[in-house]
Design a protein around this motif. Structure first.
Motif, PDB file in Angstrom:
ATOM      1  N   GLU A   1       0.776  -1.090   0.003  1.00  0.00           N
ATOM      2  CA  GLU A   1       0.122  -0.060  -0.078  1.00  0.00           C
ATOM      3  C   GLU A   1       0.859   1.307   0.016  1.00  0.00           C
ATOM      4  N   PRO A   2       0.894   2.018  -1.225  1.00  0.00           N
ATOM      5  CA  PRO A   2       1.796   3.270  -1.134  1.00  0.00           C
ATOM      6  C   PRO A   2       1.445   4.172   0.022  1.00  0.00           C
ATOM      7  N   LEU A   3       0.231   4.259   0.435  1.00  0.00           N
ATOM      8  CA  LEU A   3      -0.052   5.224   1.584  1.00  0.00           C
ATOM      9  C   LEU A   3       0.512   4.912   2.832  1.00  0.00           C
ATOM     10  N   ALA A   4       0.847   3.375   3.051  1.00  0.00           N
ATOM     11  CA  ALA A   4       1.279   3.001   4.316  1.00  0.00           C
ATOM     12  C   ALA A   4       2.618   3.193   4.317  1.00  0.00           C
ATOM     13  N   LEU A   5       3.417   2.983   3.207  1.00  0.00           N
ATOM     14  CA  LEU A   5       4.779   3.146   3.035  1.00  0.00           C
ATOM     15  C   LEU A   5       4.939   4.814   3.363  1.00  0.00           C
ATOM     16  N   GLU A   6       4.159   5.629   2.721  1.00  0.00           N
ATOM     17  CA  GLU A   6       4.413   6.924   3.040  1.00  0.00           C
ATOM     18  C   GLU A   6       4.507   7.411   4.569  1.00  0.00           C
ATOM     19  N   VAL A   7       3.390   6.992   5.178  1.00  0.00           N
ATOM     20  CA  VAL A   7       3.536   6.838   6.826  1.00  0.00           C
ATOM     21  C   VAL A   7       4.497   6.579   7.376  1.00  0.00           C
TER      22      VAL A   7
END
Length: 232
Positions: A12-18
């Motif tokens: 998940e890209p958003l999870a990586l960004e977090v």
């Protein structure tokens, strides 16, 4: 200050960004690489050194549990997932922590502190006189000389002490045996490690410790114990 070299794997890209953002806020972490593909992440981590792996469990090409099982030289692991049911299996792989999404920076930082303490304990285990374990939402310092014996309770261990109540922590007996000094502790059973200084006597398949404690000696460890008593 000690820097933890970390790798993050999450589809998940958003999870990586977090995770990336949290790492920038945490001075102890150096995030050296991220992957949104588990197969590519596994290939990288098997070819490069890392202290810590932050990995999602539920991924399409390969789940995080399988990924960790296929790492050749395992770093410390923190699992991240949106599903509680994976927690037990994650801890069976001796993960340092298990973060349930969405997790706060404070919860993330607490997991990182647990990693730091374990790295420090392992680094000095050959000369230290103590270790740190995570228990009751804090890091507890335990002097080796204060330990009577250590008991395995499934995914936890209970450390029985001379002058304090027992301490319960999420760790396997195998893991703590790697940290304890070999000249001070002896494994007598799949469920018990004893402090050598606490041994009063050995009688057949039983061992008597201070405080009139009696523990069983399993067949697997009986011959090693007999050899040790002859040398002592």
């Amino acid at each position: 200050m000690m820097k933890i070299k970390a790798i993050a794997i999450d589809d998940e890209p958003l999870a990586l960004e977090v995770i990336k953002f949290y790492c920038t806020q945490c001075s102890a972490i150096e995030l050296i690489q991220t992957f949104d593909n588990a197969t590519a992440g596994l290939e990288y981590i098997n070819q490069n050194d890392a202290d810590l792996l932050l990995v999602d469990i539920d991924m399409p090409d390969m789940d995080g549990i399988t990924l960790v099982k296929n790492i050749q030289i395992k770093p410390m692991v923190i699992f991240t997932t949106a599903y509680k049911q994976y927690a037990l299996e994650g801890f069976e792989l001796e993960a340092v922590d298990y973060l349930l999404k969405p997790f706060s920076f404070e919860r993330f930082d607490k997991a990182v502190q647990k990693v730091l303490f374990q790295i420090r304990a392992q680094a000095v285990s050959g000369k230290a006189t103590y270790l740190f374990v995570y228990s009751e939402y804090r890091m507890a310092k335990i002097d080796f000389g204060n330990i009577i014996y250590i008991e395995s309770l499934d995914d936890y261990i209970k450390i029985h002490l001379v002058d304090a109540k027992p301490i319960l922590t999420l760790m396997t007996l195998k893991k703590i045996s790697e940290i304890l000094p070999k000249d001070q502790f002896f494994r007598i059973h799949r469920s018990y490690i004893v402090a050598i200084k606490s041994i009063i006597s050995v009688s057949g398949r039983k061992i008597i410790l201070t405080h009139q404690l009696t523990l069983p000696v399993s067949e697997k460890y009986a011959s090693s114990l007999t050899s040790w008593t002859k040398k002592a």
